[in-house]
Design an enzyme around this catalytic site. Structure first.
Site, PDB file in Angstrom:
ATOM      1  N   TYR A 165     -48.122  28.016 -54.233  1.00  0.00           N
ATOM      2  CA  TYR A 165     -47.030  27.332 -54.955  1.00  0.00           C
ATOM      3  C   TYR A 165     -45.688  27.770 -54.373  1.00  0.00           C
ATOM      4  O   TYR A 165     -44.798  26.960 -54.104  1.00  0.00           O
ATOM      5  CB  TYR A 165     -47.130  27.702 -56.438  1.00  0.00           C
ATOM      6  N   SER A 178     -38.132  25.384 -57.472  1.00  0.00           N
ATOM      7  CA  SER A 178     -38.565  26.426 -58.411  1.00  0.00           C
ATOM      8  C   SER A 178     -37.783  27.696 -58.099  1.00  0.00           C
ATOM      9  O   SER A 178     -37.194  27.817 -57.024  1.00  0.00           O
ATOM     10  CB  SER A 178     -40.063  26.668 -58.188  1.00  0.00           C
TER      11      SER A 178
HETATM   12  C1  GCO Z   1     -45.600  30.985 -62.450  1.00  0.00           C
HETATM   13  C2  GCO Z   1     -44.886  29.783 -63.009  1.00  0.00           C
HETATM   14  C3  GCO Z   1     -43.643  29.482 -62.172  1.00  0.00           C
HETATM   15  C4  GCO Z   1     -42.749  28.540 -62.940  1.00  0.00           C
HETATM   16  C5  GCO Z   1     -41.551  28.052 -62.174  1.00  0.00           C
HETATM   17  C6  GCO Z   1     -40.537  29.133 -62.011  1.00  0.00           C
HETATM   18  O1  GCO Z   1     -46.842  31.013 -62.477  1.00  0.00           O
HETATM   19  O2  GCO Z   1     -44.868  31.903 -62.017  1.00  0.00           O
HETATM   20  O3  GCO Z   1     -45.743  28.648 -63.040  1.00  0.00           O
HETATM   21  O4  GCO Z   1     -44.059  28.985 -60.952  1.00  0.00           O
HETATM   22  O5  GCO Z   1     -43.477  27.414 -63.343  1.00  0.00           O
HETATM   23  O6  GCO Z   1     -41.925  27.523 -60.944  1.00  0.00           O
HETATM   24  O7  GCO Z   1     -39.395  28.584 -61.385  1.00  0.00           O
END
Ligand code: GCO
Length: 255
Positions: free
Chosen positions: A159, A146
């Site tokens: 995440y 990501s």
């Molecule tokens: C968020 C998004 C991001 C994108 C992606 C960006 O909440 O900022 O979900 O996480 O999905 O990962 O590269």
């Protein structure tokens, strides 16, 4: 199709592939000739996704399993072994998002995101690589990172930590498995128009931020990631290892 990108005769497992980017990757690999194995947590969504691939003439099967459940993963690979199905290409795509200020994140939510987004890549990568090594015919492992593999956005700390881990796990896999002719790389999608991001797309301020933050001045589309997936799954990338390729419209390359 150039033999460099031809996946005919190869079998690809894509985790989290009944919808979203995972399904796009699976469809793209199938269109390049691979047989694909789908994965998801919903039997209904799995059947619907399999139907779409089969209607298009592709060879596809699928399994419902939790990518963070080691015993469930082992059961699936035991069944694949029984059917003499060898996974040559693995895309560790499964992932969830949890948007909440870090001060309020519970350990349970933290752990679930890390389990699904990072530990799963270790668990499925390890079991697939063990078989690739035993077969002696190499393989391809593609982890999905990501923008947050490189930079943090407030309110998505679990995440971000997981996706940062994906970048380094990819390098660690390359360090240990390149000698077995297994190429391990990652794709770092930018902000892509997916179901997971619907709340962001529908937020006018966030939409403006995404468009202003990348020189392409727009969100990416799922099918714009497929070429990189086919490249990393094909012999065209046989001397590429441990890399993360960002498909982000130029976001990370520019101030
Ligand atoms: C968020 C998004 C991001 C994108 C992606 C960006 O909440 O900022 O979900 O996480 O999905 O990962 O590269």
């Amino acid at each position: 199709m150039s033999p460099l990108f031809n996946l005919t005769g190869r079998t690809a497992l894509v985790t989290g592939s009944t919808r979203g980017l995972g399904f796009s990757y699976a469809l793209g690999l199938a269109e390049a000739g691979a047989s694909v194995i789908l994965n998801g947590t919903s039997a209904a969504r799995l059947e619907e996704a399999l139907g779409r691939l089969r209607e298009a003439g592709h060879r596809a099967c699928g399994y419902v399993f939790d990518v963070a459940d080691e015993s469930a993963i082992e059961q699936v690979f035991a069944e694949l072994d029984q059917h003499q199905v060898a996974v040559d290409i693995l895309i560790n795509n499964a992932g969830i998002q949890h948007r909440q200020p870090l001060l309020e994140v519970s350990l349970a939510d933290w752990q679930r995101v890390l389990d699904v987004n990072l530990t799963s890549a270790f668990l499925v990568g390890r079991i697939a690589a063990r078989r690739m090594v035993a077969r002696g015919t190499g393989g391809k492992i593609i982890n999905i990172g990501s923008l947050t593999s490189e930079a943090a956005r407030a309110t998505v700390a679990p995440y971000t930590a997981a996706k940062g881990g994906i970048k380094m796990l990819t390098k660690a896999m390359a360090a240990e498995w390149a000698a077995f002719d297994i190429q391990c790389n990652a794709i770092g999608p930018g902000y892509i128009l997916t179901e997971m991001n619907k709340a962001l797309v529908d937020n006018p301020d966030f939409d403006r931020w995404v468009k202003a933050s990348n020189p392409t001045q727009r969100w990416g589309k799922p099918d714009e990631l497929v070429g990189t997936a086919v490249y990393l799954a094909s012999q065209a990338s046989n001397y590429v290892n441990g890399q993360t390729i960002y498909v982000d419209g130029g976001w990370l390359a520019t101030l």
